[in-house]
Design a protein around this motif. Structure first.
Motif, short mmCIF file in Angstrom:
data_model
loop_
_atom_site.label_atom_id
_atom_site.label_comp_id
_atom_site.label_asym_id
_atom_site.label_seq_id
_atom_site.Cartn_x
_atom_site.Cartn_y
_atom_site.Cartn_z
N ILE A 149 0.68 -0.74 -0.05
CA ILE A 149 0.23 0.45 0.16
C ILE A 149 0.54 1.61 -0.31
CG2 ILE A 149 -1.71 1.08 1.21
CD1 ILE A 149 -2.62 -1.61 2.21
N GLY A 150 2.05 1.09 0.69
CA GLY A 150 2.73 2.03 0.90
C GLY A 150 3.21 3.25 -0.72
N TYR A 151 3.96 1.26 -0.97
CA TYR A 151 4.37 1.27 -2.18
C TYR A 151 3.58 2.02 -3.63
CZ TYR A 151 6.97 0.22 -6.94
OH TYR A 151 8.06 0.19 -7.46
N MET A 152 2.19 1.86 -3.54
CA MET A 152 1.31 2.89 -4.13
C MET A 152 1.14 4.10 -3.96
SD MET A 152 -1.42 -0.78 -4.44
CE MET A 152 -2.42 -0.08 -5.22
N TYR A 153 0.86 4.27 -2.71
CA TYR A 153 0.81 5.89 -2.67
C TYR A 153 2.44 6.61 -2.97
CZ TYR A 153 -3.35 5.93 0.00
OH TYR A 153 -4.90 5.87 -0.24
N HIS A 154 3.13 5.82 -2.85
CA HIS A 154 4.64 6.58 -3.24
C HIS A 154 4.65 6.55 -4.22
CE1 HIS A 154 9.49 5.98 -2.69
NE2 HIS A 154 9.20 6.40 -3.28
N HIS A 155 4.21 5.50 -5.31
CA HIS A 155 4.91 6.08 -7.09
C HIS A 155 3.31 6.40 -7.80
CE1 HIS A 155 8.71 4.64 -7.21
NE2 HIS A 155 8.19 3.34 -5.47
N GLY A 156 1.92 6.35 -7.05
CA GLY A 156 0.83 7.23 -7.14
C GLY A 156 0.28 5.74 -8.60
N LYS A 165 1.07 9.63 3.16
CA LYS A 165 0.91 8.36 3.27
C LYS A 165 1.57 7.38 3.05
CE LYS A 165 -3.88 9.92 2.48
NZ LYS A 165 -5.64 9.38 1.79
N ALA A 166 2.69 7.95 1.87
CA ALA A 166 3.49 6.27 1.18
C ALA A 166 4.46 5.66 2.46
CB ALA A 166 4.68 6.79 1.06
N VAL A 167 5.11 7.15 3.60
CA VAL A 167 5.41 6.77 4.65
C VAL A 167 4.81 5.82 6.06
CG1 VAL A 167 6.49 8.00 6.59
CG2 VAL A 167 6.98 8.53 3.64
N GLU A 168 3.90 7.03 6.05
CA GLU A 168 3.09 6.67 6.59
C GLU A 168 3.02 4.52 6.80
OE1 GLU A 168 -2.16 6.43 7.80
OE2 GLU A 168 -1.17 8.04 6.84
N ALA A 181 9.87 -3.13 3.44
CA ALA A 181 9.11 -1.67 4.17
C ALA A 181 10.47 -0.91 4.96
CB ALA A 181 7.87 -1.75 4.49
N ILE A 182 11.25 -1.76 5.27
CA ILE A 182 12.36 -0.90 5.93
C ILE A 182 13.47 -0.24 5.19
CG2 ILE A 182 14.59 -1.06 7.90
CD1 ILE A 182 12.39 -3.76 8.69
N THR A 183 13.30 -0.67 3.75
CA THR A 183 14.08 -0.28 3.38
C THR A 183 13.49 0.63 2.03
OG1 THR A 183 15.31 -2.81 2.54
CG2 THR A 183 15.36 -0.43 0.69
N ASN A 184 12.02 0.55 2.19
CA ASN A 184 11.48 1.74 1.53
C ASN A 184 11.49 3.59 2.17
OD1 ASN A 184 11.15 0.24 -0.46
ND2 ASN A 184 9.16 -0.69 -0.22
N LEU A 185 11.14 2.86 4.01
CA LEU A 185 11.29 3.87 5.36
C LEU A 185 12.88 4.63 4.92
CD1 LEU A 185 9.55 5.81 6.64
CD2 LEU A 185 10.14 3.92 8.42
N ALA A 186 13.54 4.10 4.22
CA ALA A 186 15.06 4.53 4.43
C ALA A 186 14.58 5.70 3.37
CB ALA A 186 15.93 2.99 4.56
N TYR A 187 14.87 4.75 2.19
CA TYR A 187 14.79 5.48 0.82
C TYR A 187 13.72 6.89 1.00
CZ TYR A 187 14.54 6.84 -3.38
OH TYR A 187 14.01 6.86 -5.30
#
Length: 256
Positions: A149-156, A165-168, A181-187
């Motif tokens: 879900i975070g990825y979908m908000y991240h990239h629309g 919302k992606a961060v959330e 998810a940890i890697t993506n939040l770090a990014y």
């Protein structure tokens, strides 16, 4: 465009010829009238109808005639129509659907969400359903669903792009100990997407994800050391992280 048969086309009936002649004769009569005075024109007009003629008209309908009309439908008649599906029935269907979803494992819900997200395995692409199944899987503790879900908000993807919302959702994935998810939040912290840039926190999160054998975390750490982002530039360390990431990636491919 299809041609239209106007006067003069071949194959017409005799009646058409007669009709043409009549129209020509009438036209001649109209031309002859040009020299006549107004009185003659008035005499040629159709005489006004007399009162007797008016009496011959079809009489206006009386109130009794109006009563013979089909009566307007009352509210009771409207109620006799086939009823629309009641709210109770819709609630019951919804409960059955929820019961079915609740009977699935978190992984099965996640897989269904992914099928709807990409339109795979015999279902049409439906982002709303993908979100619904991912949400259910996340509620059952499946961190990968929160990451998706975070990825979908991240990239629309299927929704309007929203870094906050992606961060959330990435944070929810972190709470569920999902390495991707940890890697993506770090990014997000590394690049300042939806949050203030924080290299120290990004490094910490990458290291945590790497300890869980997440290959992309190693790759991103290598990039930070190569370019000196938040750390002292070190090609040697960059090389080490890149090689570690390659090894983890190769192992993951082999296991598949």
């Amino acid at each position: 465009m299809m041609s239209l048969c106007v006067m003069g086309c071949g194959g017409e009936k005799d009646d058409a010829d007669d009709d043409k002649k009549d129209r020509v004769d009438k036209a001649g009569q109209l031309l002859d009238r040009d020299g006549e005075d107004d009185e003659d024109e008035d005499e040629d007009k159709e005489p006004a109808k007399s009162e007797e003629d008016e009496d011959d008209k079809e009489p206006a309908k009386s109130e009794e005639d109006e009563d013979d009309k089909e009566p307007a439908k009352s509210e009771d008649d409207e109620e006799d129509k086939e009823p629309v599906k009641a709210d109770d029935d819709e609630d019951e269907d919804r409960k059955k659907a929820e019961a079915l979803m609740n009977g699935l494992s978190a992984e099965e819900l996640y897989d269904l969400g992914t099928d709807y997200r990409y339109g795979e395995n015999g279902v049409e692409q439906d982002y709303d359903k993908a979100f619904e199944y991912y949400q259910k899987a996340m509620e059952k503790g499946y961190g990968a669903a929160a990451n998706s879900i975070g990825y979908m908000y991240h990239h629309g993807e299927g929704v309007e792009k929203d870094y906050v919302k992606a961060v959330e959702y990435y944070e929810k994935g972190v709470e569920l100990n999902e390495p991707v998810a940890i890697t993506n939040l770090a990014y997000m912290y590394e690049h300042g997407y939806g949050v203030e840039t924080d290299y120290a926190l990004a490094l910490e999160l990458y290291e945590k994800s790497l300890s869980m054998n997440e290959g992309m975390a190693a790759n991103n750490l290598g990039w930070m050391y190569e370019h000196g982002k938040g750390v002292e530039q070190s090609y040697e360390k960059a090389y080490e992280y890149y090689m570690e990431g390659l090894k983890l990636y190769s192992n993951a491919q082999w296991q598949e």
